[in-house]
Design a protein around this motif. Structure first.
Motif, short mmCIF file in Angstrom:
data_model
loop_
_atom_site.label_atom_id
_atom_site.label_comp_id
_atom_site.label_asym_id
_atom_site.label_seq_id
_atom_site.Cartn_x
_atom_site.Cartn_y
_atom_site.Cartn_z
N ALA A 35 28.43 -41.49 2.36
CA ALA A 35 29.74 -41.28 2.15
C ALA A 35 30.55 -39.74 1.86
N SER A 36 29.60 -38.92 2.22
CA SER A 36 29.92 -37.45 2.10
C SER A 36 31.01 -36.89 2.83
N GLY A 37 30.90 -37.32 3.94
CA GLY A 37 32.19 -37.03 5.29
C GLY A 37 31.59 -36.01 5.81
N VAL A 38 30.20 -35.47 5.74
CA VAL A 38 29.60 -34.32 6.26
C VAL A 38 28.50 -34.85 7.34
N ASP A 39 28.49 -34.79 8.57
CA ASP A 39 27.77 -35.34 9.34
C ASP A 39 26.43 -34.27 9.98
N ARG A 40 26.78 -32.84 9.85
CA ARG A 40 25.82 -32.05 10.26
C ARG A 40 26.08 -30.80 9.43
N LEU A 41 24.82 -30.15 9.21
CA LEU A 41 25.10 -28.61 8.72
C LEU A 41 24.21 -27.69 9.68
N THR A 42 24.49 -26.46 9.68
CA THR A 42 23.58 -25.37 10.51
C THR A 42 22.54 -24.93 9.32
N ARG A 43 21.67 -24.41 10.01
CA ARG A 43 20.57 -23.89 9.37
C ARG A 43 21.24 -22.74 8.32
N GLU A 44 22.13 -21.86 8.89
CA GLU A 44 22.84 -20.85 8.20
C GLU A 44 23.76 -21.42 6.94
N GLU A 45 24.31 -22.51 7.14
CA GLU A 45 25.04 -23.04 6.10
C GLU A 45 24.19 -23.70 4.78
N VAL A 46 23.02 -24.25 5.30
CA VAL A 46 21.96 -25.01 4.18
C VAL A 46 21.28 -23.43 3.44
N PHE A 50 22.04 -23.47 -0.66
CA PHE A 50 20.68 -23.35 -1.47
C PHE A 50 20.30 -22.04 -2.20
N LEU A 51 20.80 -20.95 -1.43
CA LEU A 51 20.35 -19.59 -2.05
C LEU A 51 21.81 -19.03 -2.75
N GLY A 52 22.72 -20.00 -2.85
CA GLY A 52 23.82 -19.59 -3.85
C GLY A 52 24.81 -18.83 -3.21
N ARG A 53 24.54 -18.50 -1.88
CA ARG A 53 25.76 -17.49 -1.44
C ARG A 53 27.24 -18.24 -1.28
N PHE A 54 27.31 -19.18 -0.92
CA PHE A 54 28.60 -19.85 -1.06
C PHE A 54 27.85 -21.39 -1.37
N ARG A 55 29.10 -22.03 -2.14
CA ARG A 55 29.03 -23.29 -2.54
C ARG A 55 30.28 -24.29 -2.12
N GLN A 56 30.35 -24.25 -0.78
CA GLN A 56 31.33 -24.97 -0.21
C GLN A 56 30.85 -25.63 1.38
N LEU A 57 31.01 -26.95 1.41
CA LEU A 57 30.85 -27.60 2.74
C LEU A 57 31.87 -27.17 3.68
N PRO A 58 31.38 -27.37 5.04
CA PRO A 58 32.37 -27.19 5.91
C PRO A 58 33.63 -27.89 5.87
N ASN A 59 33.74 -29.19 5.20
CA ASN A 59 34.90 -30.04 4.92
C ASN A 59 35.73 -29.40 3.90
N GLY A 60 35.23 -28.45 3.14
CA GLY A 60 36.15 -27.84 2.02
C GLY A 60 35.40 -28.34 0.80
N GLN A 61 34.77 -29.52 0.56
CA GLN A 61 34.25 -29.99 -0.60
C GLN A 61 33.31 -28.89 -1.33
N SER A 62 33.46 -29.12 -2.49
CA SER A 62 32.22 -28.17 -3.27
C SER A 62 30.77 -28.58 -2.83
N ALA A 63 29.80 -27.90 -2.84
CA ALA A 63 28.58 -28.17 -2.54
C ALA A 63 27.60 -28.16 -3.66
N LEU A 64 26.79 -29.16 -3.90
CA LEU A 64 25.80 -29.26 -5.20
C LEU A 64 24.58 -29.19 -4.59
N PRO A 65 23.70 -28.47 -4.40
CA PRO A 65 22.58 -28.42 -4.00
C PRO A 65 21.56 -28.81 -5.12
#
Length: 146
Positions: A35-46, A50-65
């Motif tokens: 139900a996340s609304g995200v279908d794909r992420l790139t290696r760079e985004e992952v 996961f390394l805390g450089r940014f914590r936002q998904l492409p759809n604007g939602q906060s990312a919680l690794p």
């Protein structure tokens, strides 16, 4: 000592077995709630999430690794396949960042089941599993084996 080279095939076989064992459990996939609304992420985004450089998904939602440190093989394979770092290097990386106050490390899930429950409760969360082991309530958004 044998000097005629009869040990070469044995040594080559042992080296091959060691190399195969490193990936015996298979590649790792990054998963999110269906139900996340995200279908794909790139290696760079992952990597960045996961390394805390940014914590936002492409759809604007906060990312919680979410990490699974209690499964040392999976934890090691994930960071090894993602950024070619050992668990010790990852711990050192987070120690430095925590000390500087720049960002916080991923959430820690005591088990795969608890990680899956966290993903179900938090649509912006993402975790990782062995390829082919993901249950129906999650979807693969990145495959480290590709």
């Amino acid at each position: 000592m044998c000097t005629d080279g009869s040990f070469r095939p044995l040594i080559a076989t042992l080296l091959l077995l060691v190399a195969l064992q490193a990936y015996a459990d298979g590649p790792v996939v990054v998963v999110m709630s269906a139900a996340s609304g995200v279908d794909r992420l790139t290696r760079e985004e992952v990597v960045n999430i996961f390394l805390g450089r940014f914590r936002q998904l492409p759809n604007g939602q906060s990312a919680l690794p979410v990490d699974q440190p209690r499964d040392p093989g999976l934890f090691s394979d994930f960071y090894g396949q993602l950024v070619d770092k050992t668990p010790a290097e990852i711990r050192s990386y987070w120690s430095r960042l925590r000390f500087s106050g720049k960002t916080a490390p991923p959430e820690q899930a005591p088990s795969e089941q608890e990680m899956l429950q966290f993903l179900a409760s938090n649509p912006g969360s993402l975790g990782y599993l062995r390829a082919g082991q993901q249950p129906a309530q999650v979807k693969v958004v990145f495959n480290l084996g590709d």
